[in-house]
Design a protein around this motif. Structure first.
Motif, mmCIF file in Angstrom:
data_model
loop_
_atom_site.group_PDB
_atom_site.id
_atom_site.type_symbol
_atom_site.label_atom_id
_atom_site.label_comp_id
_atom_site.label_asym_id
_atom_site.label_seq_id
_atom_site.Cartn_x
_atom_site.Cartn_y
_atom_site.Cartn_z
ATOM 1 N N PRO A 1 0.829 -1.220 0.000
ATOM 2 C CA PRO A 1 0.000 0.000 0.000
ATOM 3 C C PRO A 1 0.855 1.259 0.000
ATOM 4 O O PRO A 1 1.838 1.354 0.737
ATOM 5 C CB PRO A 1 -0.816 -0.121 1.297
ATOM 6 N N GLU A 2 0.489 2.194 -0.851
ATOM 7 C CA GLU A 2 1.247 3.432 -0.965
ATOM 8 C C GLU A 2 0.616 4.521 -0.117
ATOM 9 O O GLU A 2 -0.532 4.407 0.336
ATOM 10 C CB GLU A 2 1.290 3.890 -2.432
ATOM 11 N N GLN A 3 1.398 5.558 0.114
ATOM 12 C CA GLN A 3 0.832 6.721 0.794
ATOM 13 C C GLN A 3 -0.216 7.362 -0.110
ATOM 14 O O GLN A 3 -0.169 7.227 -1.341
ATOM 15 C CB GLN A 3 1.934 7.723 1.121
ATOM 16 N N SER A 4 -1.179 8.017 0.485
ATOM 17 C CA SER A 4 -2.249 8.626 -0.298
ATOM 18 C C SER A 4 -1.666 9.641 -1.286
ATOM 19 O O SER A 4 -0.722 10.370 -0.950
ATOM 20 C CB SER A 4 -3.239 9.324 0.636
ATOM 21 N N PHE B 1 4.491 12.520 7.241
ATOM 22 C CA PHE B 1 5.066 11.182 7.182
ATOM 23 C C PHE B 1 3.981 10.169 7.527
ATOM 24 O O PHE B 1 4.002 9.036 7.070
ATOM 25 C CB PHE B 1 6.239 11.061 8.153
ATOM 26 N N TYR B 2 3.080 10.588 8.382
ATOM 27 C CA TYR B 2 1.864 9.845 8.682
ATOM 28 C C TYR B 2 0.686 10.784 8.463
ATOM 29 O O TYR B 2 0.823 12.004 8.598
ATOM 30 C CB TYR B 2 1.850 9.342 10.132
ATOM 31 N N GLU B 3 -0.489 10.212 8.139
ATOM 32 C CA GLU B 3 -1.685 11.013 7.929
ATOM 33 C C GLU B 3 -2.539 10.983 9.192
ATOM 34 O O GLU B 3 -2.669 9.944 9.848
ATOM 35 C CB GLU B 3 -2.495 10.473 6.746
ATOM 36 N N VAL B 4 -3.113 12.137 9.525
ATOM 37 C CA VAL B 4 -3.971 12.198 10.706
ATOM 38 C C VAL B 4 -5.211 11.352 10.475
ATOM 39 O O VAL B 4 -5.691 11.200 9.339
ATOM 40 C CB VAL B 4 -4.371 13.662 11.019
ATOM 41 N N THR B 5 -5.746 10.775 11.534
ATOM 42 C CA THR B 5 -6.973 9.989 11.435
ATOM 43 C C THR B 5 -8.204 10.800 11.833
ATOM 44 O O THR B 5 -9.328 10.326 11.709
ATOM 45 C CB THR B 5 -6.876 8.739 12.328
ATOM 46 N N GLY B 6 -7.955 12.006 12.321
ATOM 47 C CA GLY B 6 -9.058 12.887 12.665
ATOM 48 C C GLY B 6 -8.559 14.317 12.781
ATOM 49 O O GLY B 6 -7.393 14.559 13.083
ATOM 50 N N GLY B 7 -9.450 15.290 12.531
ATOM 51 C CA GLY B 7 -9.058 16.696 12.585
ATOM 52 C C GLY B 7 -8.195 17.070 11.390
ATOM 53 O O GLY B 7 -8.170 16.384 10.361
ATOM 54 N N ARG B 8 -7.439 18.171 11.525
ATOM 55 C CA ARG B 8 -6.580 18.612 10.434
ATOM 56 C C ARG B 8 -5.449 19.474 10.961
ATOM 57 O O ARG B 8 -5.498 19.974 12.093
ATOM 58 C CB ARG B 8 -7.385 19.380 9.388
ATOM 59 N N ILE B 9 -4.431 19.638 10.130
ATOM 60 C CA ILE B 9 -3.287 20.498 10.433
ATOM 61 C C ILE B 9 -3.193 21.520 9.313
ATOM 62 O O ILE B 9 -3.237 21.157 8.127
ATOM 63 C CB ILE B 9 -1.983 19.678 10.524
ATOM 64 N N THR B 10 -3.063 22.791 9.677
ATOM 65 C CA THR B 10 -2.993 23.837 8.658
ATOM 66 C C THR B 10 -1.665 24.571 8.737
ATOM 67 O O THR B 10 -1.064 24.705 9.803
ATOM 68 C CB THR B 10 -4.137 24.854 8.824
ATOM 69 N N LEU B 11 -1.214 25.024 7.570
ATOM 70 C CA LEU B 11 -0.033 25.874 7.462
ATOM 71 C C LEU B 11 -0.468 27.175 6.827
ATOM 72 O O LEU B 11 -0.905 27.191 5.666
ATOM 73 C CB LEU B 11 1.048 25.188 6.613
ATOM 74 N N ASP B 12 -0.409 28.258 7.586
ATOM 75 C CA ASP B 12 -0.869 29.563 7.120
ATOM 76 C C ASP B 12 -2.288 29.480 6.570
ATOM 77 O O ASP B 12 -2.607 30.045 5.519
ATOM 78 C CB ASP B 12 0.092 30.114 6.058
ATOM 79 N N GLY B 13 -3.135 28.745 7.280
ATOM 80 C CA GLY B 13 -4.541 28.661 6.934
ATOM 81 C C GLY B 13 -4.901 27.616 5.902
ATOM 82 O O GLY B 13 -6.082 27.399 5.630
ATOM 83 N N VAL B 14 -3.924 26.941 5.315
ATOM 84 C CA VAL B 14 -4.180 25.930 4.285
ATOM 85 C C VAL B 14 -3.987 24.544 4.889
ATOM 86 O O VAL B 14 -2.964 24.279 5.537
ATOM 87 C CB VAL B 14 -3.239 26.120 3.078
ATOM 88 N N PHE C 1 -2.878 22.923 14.812
ATOM 89 C CA PHE C 1 -3.422 21.567 14.962
ATOM 90 C C PHE C 1 -4.853 21.727 15.451
ATOM 91 O O PHE C 1 -5.082 22.286 16.532
ATOM 92 C CB PHE C 1 -2.603 20.756 15.967
ATOM 93 N N GLU C 2 -5.808 21.240 14.682
ATOM 94 C CA GLU C 2 -7.219 21.430 15.012
ATOM 95 C C GLU C 2 -7.875 20.084 15.283
ATOM 96 O O GLU C 2 -8.145 19.315 14.356
ATOM 97 C CB GLU C 2 -7.935 22.160 13.871
ATOM 98 N N ASN C 3 -8.096 19.785 16.549
ATOM 99 C CA ASN C 3 -8.761 18.539 16.966
ATOM 100 C C ASN C 3 -8.141 17.310 16.313
ATOM 101 O O ASN C 3 -8.831 16.421 15.811
ATOM 102 C CB ASN C 3 -10.259 18.590 16.641
ATOM 103 N N VAL C 4 -6.820 17.245 16.322
ATOM 104 C CA VAL C 4 -6.096 16.169 15.631
ATOM 105 C C VAL C 4 -6.183 14.877 16.437
ATOM 106 O O VAL C 4 -6.031 14.867 17.658
ATOM 107 C CB VAL C 4 -4.619 16.563 15.418
ATOM 108 N N ALA C 5 -6.422 13.790 15.724
ATOM 109 C CA ALA C 5 -6.413 12.452 16.310
ATOM 110 C C ALA C 5 -5.528 11.564 15.444
ATOM 111 O O ALA C 5 -5.467 11.722 14.214
ATOM 112 C CB ALA C 5 -7.823 11.869 16.390
ATOM 113 N N PHE C 6 -4.831 10.623 16.086
ATOM 114 C CA PHE C 6 -3.948 9.729 15.328
ATOM 115 C C PHE C 6 -3.686 8.463 16.139
ATOM 116 O O PHE C 6 -3.631 8.502 17.371
ATOM 117 C CB PHE C 6 -2.610 10.408 15.027
ATOM 118 N N SER C 7 -3.537 7.353 15.424
ATOM 119 C CA SER C 7 -3.147 6.094 16.065
ATOM 120 C C SER C 7 -2.376 5.256 15.039
ATOM 121 O O SER C 7 -2.695 5.268 13.847
ATOM 122 C CB SER C 7 -4.371 5.316 16.553
ATOM 123 N N TYR C 8 -1.334 4.577 15.518
ATOM 124 C CA TYR C 8 -0.607 3.660 14.644
ATOM 125 C C TYR C 8 -1.457 2.445 14.311
ATOM 126 O O TYR C 8 -1.418 1.922 13.206
ATOM 127 C CB TYR C 8 0.702 3.214 15.309
#
Length: 604
Positions: free
Chosen positions: A341-344, A409-422, A362-369
């Protein structure tokens, strides 16, 4: 940055070889040389056609000599000479066609293997970090090197020969029926016997070849791990244990290889035995047909030659079974890597900030391996441009994971991360990572000059810029003491320079790149206290106007951070400045007191 199971085996499950699927996948690699493939087949047809005509022509020469020897006019040596001339011509033509075909086939096959290597290289760049976290490096290297080499050698040794063998069987069989259908049927009796024997032996050899290459991957993984960590192996006195593991895996490889080669090696003698039986039967029946006048002695001679030619390609095809099985086993291991499986993929319509300032949220970020074990839940954090955020906490708290999510390197499983609003998920990974400079605890250098290593992240950097970055990182002084200065060549292990000096080189690399965001993961862990203070001052200049994330265990190194985050079990349990957190008397204060931190000495 290792996730769970970093050093787990990750071996492919044992399964039967899928010749049809694997063969079809490899044939797709030949599509770029379709005309050359047609030419190879055409040349093989010409080579086989001229080759199978030869015995028939020689049979006519034998008839001419036999008739003349017992006839009233004697042997017509002129006619015999003409016949032998034609025989020589067809054999020479067959040899020329074979040489041209072999050269062209070698070129096509090597280009196909080259394409396979290219696909693997491109695949490695698309694999997520989680793949490498769950696969031993030696296992991955074994697939990329040993298995691909084995596929190439197998094709090189078998493809042309297999094509010739199949065409020869068809051509010789046609000539045999032309001379005598009865003798041809007698010769064909051995074919189903040969197929049955080859299938039985091949079925027993298949799992042995699978085990052989799986064991090769395990042994390579152990050797690579012991070689890269040989110093620690000696320090902790684990040489005997390491050697014992090597002996065990080496013995397994020996047993698997012996069984695979022994079982498949039975193929050729078995086929030769069947071929010899066929030769005897044909010779006896052919002699009886000559005595009854149904066949000429030249025809029997030609048929006996065709009988040998018929059994020879069958024997060759069977003897190549061990090579083919080994090659297919390696090909399937390579295809398993290609099917991982490849990265998205990056979004088709990519967003980007109008101006890179370095505001990270970081806006309501969730993550699990793994889904059953959540690591980060509902984490929110805003870092303004130019701020320095230090992240502290016990091992496994999720400090490095936070940075890995920022870098995608990993994708969040919930929420989002923004850089300068993007949203970073809407940006291309290359563009996102080009804005970030990283200095990790584990230094990485490649084989080349020190100047090239410093300029690794900045294309077109001048020597003056490289030297200025080295001075800013306090690496210039020790670099100039080396025999060739900035042109000193180091290998990928950094042999000849200390761990602290390697760290300084990687810090200079970050200085030169001038990123918008800095990530410092224990960046000063390998330097002495005096150099650490110098680097901290240099880092302060480097961080000026840039957003910085500093992961640290030594709390004395992050006193000046604008915000300190204390993480436990994937959650931010405390945040504030150094003085605020000490006054609060919480987890940070307990960590700080446990280290008995003292103010670092001033350095002029």
């Amino acid at each position: 940055m290792a996730g769970p199971g970093r050093f787990m085996g990750g071996q492919p499950a044992e399964k039967s070889l899928d010749f049809k699927r694997s063969g079809a996948r490899f044939l797709k690699l030949l599509e770029g040389d379709r005309l050359a493939v047609y030419a190879i087949i055409g040349l093989a047809l010409l080579a086989v056609a001229t080759s199978v005509i030869g015995p028939k022509i020689l049979g006519e020469a034998t008839d001419e000599i036999f008739t003349g020897a017992f006839g009233p006019n004697g042997v017509d040596f002129g006619a015999v000479g003409v016949i032998l001339g034609w025989a020589t011509a067809v054999y020479v033509a067959s040899g020329v066609f074979s040489i041209i075909q072999s050269r062209l086939a070698n070129r096509v096959l090597q280009r196909a293997v080259k394409r396979l290597r290219t696909q693997v290289e491109e695949k490695l760049s698309r694999l997520p970090l989680s793949y490498f976290d769950t696969q031993p490096r030696g296992e991955v290297l074994s697939r990329v090197t040993n298995d691909i080499d084995n596929v190439g050698q197998t094709l090189q040794q078998t493809m042309s020969q297999l094509l010739f063998s199949l065409l020869t069987i068809v051509g010789v069989l046609g000539m045999m029926f032309w001379i005598s259908w009865l003798l041809a049927l007698v010769a064909l009796i051995t074919v189903p016997i040969s197929i049955f024997v080859a299938a039985r032996i091949g079925k027993k050899a298949q799992p042995q070849f699978i085990q052989q290459w799986k064991t090769t991957g395990k042994l390579n993984a152990h050797i690579e791990e012991m070689y890269t960590g040989h110093a620690l192996v000696k320090v902790f006195g684990r040489q005997d244990e390491s050697a014992e593991i090597f002996r065990t895996e080496n013995e397994k490889l020996y047993n698997a290889s012996f069984k695979a080669q022994f079982v498949s090696g039975m193929m050729q003698p078995a086929m030769m035995f069947i071929g010899n039986l066929n030769y005897v039967v044909v010779a006896v029946i052919g002699g009886l047909r000559v005595s009854s006048g149904a066949l000429s002695i030249g025809d029997v001679q030609a048929f006996v030659q065709y009988s040998r030619q018929f059994s020879q390609p069958l024997t060759q095809a069977a003897s190549m079974a061990n090579l083919v099985q080994s090659g297919v086993a390696s090909a399937e291991r390579v295809f398993e890597l290609l099917d991982a499986p490849e990265q998205s993929p990056d979004p088709v319509v990519r967003a980007r900030p109008d101006t890179l300032r370095g505001r990270v949220a970081f806006e309501n970020v969730a993550f699990s391996y793994t889904p059953a074990k959540p690591l980060i839940s509902d984490l929110s954090l805003t870092v303004r441009p130019g701020e320095t955020v230090a992240i502290v906490g016990p091992t496994g708290a999720g400090k490095t994971t936070l940075v890995n999510l920022l870098m995608r390197f990993y994708e969040v499983t919930g929420g989002r991360i923004t850089l300068d609003g993007v949203d970073t998920a809407d940006m291309s990974r290359d563009e996102l990572r080009s804005a970030v400079g990283m200095v990790l605890q584990d230094t990485w250098l490649f084989g080349g000059t020190i100047a090239d290593n410093i300029a690794y992240g900045t294309s077109g950097a001048t020597r003056d810029q490289i030297c200025a970055a080295a001075k800013a990182a306090h690496a210039d002084r020790f670099i100039r003491t080396l025999p060739d200065g900035y042109d000193t060549v180091v290998d990928d292990e950094g042999t000849g320079i200390s761990a602290g000096e390697k760290q300084l080189i990687t810090i200079a690399r970050a200085f030169l790149a001038e990123p918008t965001i800095l990530v410092l993961d224990e960046a000063t862990s390998s330097v002495d206290t005096r150099t650490e203070v110098l680097i901290q001052r240099a880092m302060a200049r480097l961080r000026d106007g840039r957003t910085a994330f500093v992961i640290a265990h030594r709390l004395s190194t992050i006193r000046d951070a604008d915000t300190i985050l204390v993480m436990e079990a994937g959650a931010i349990v405390e945040q504030g400045s150094h003085h605020q957190l000490l006054a609060a008397g919480g987890p940070y204060a307990r960590l700080y007191e446990s280290q008995f931190a003292e103010a670092p000495a001033e350095v002029d």
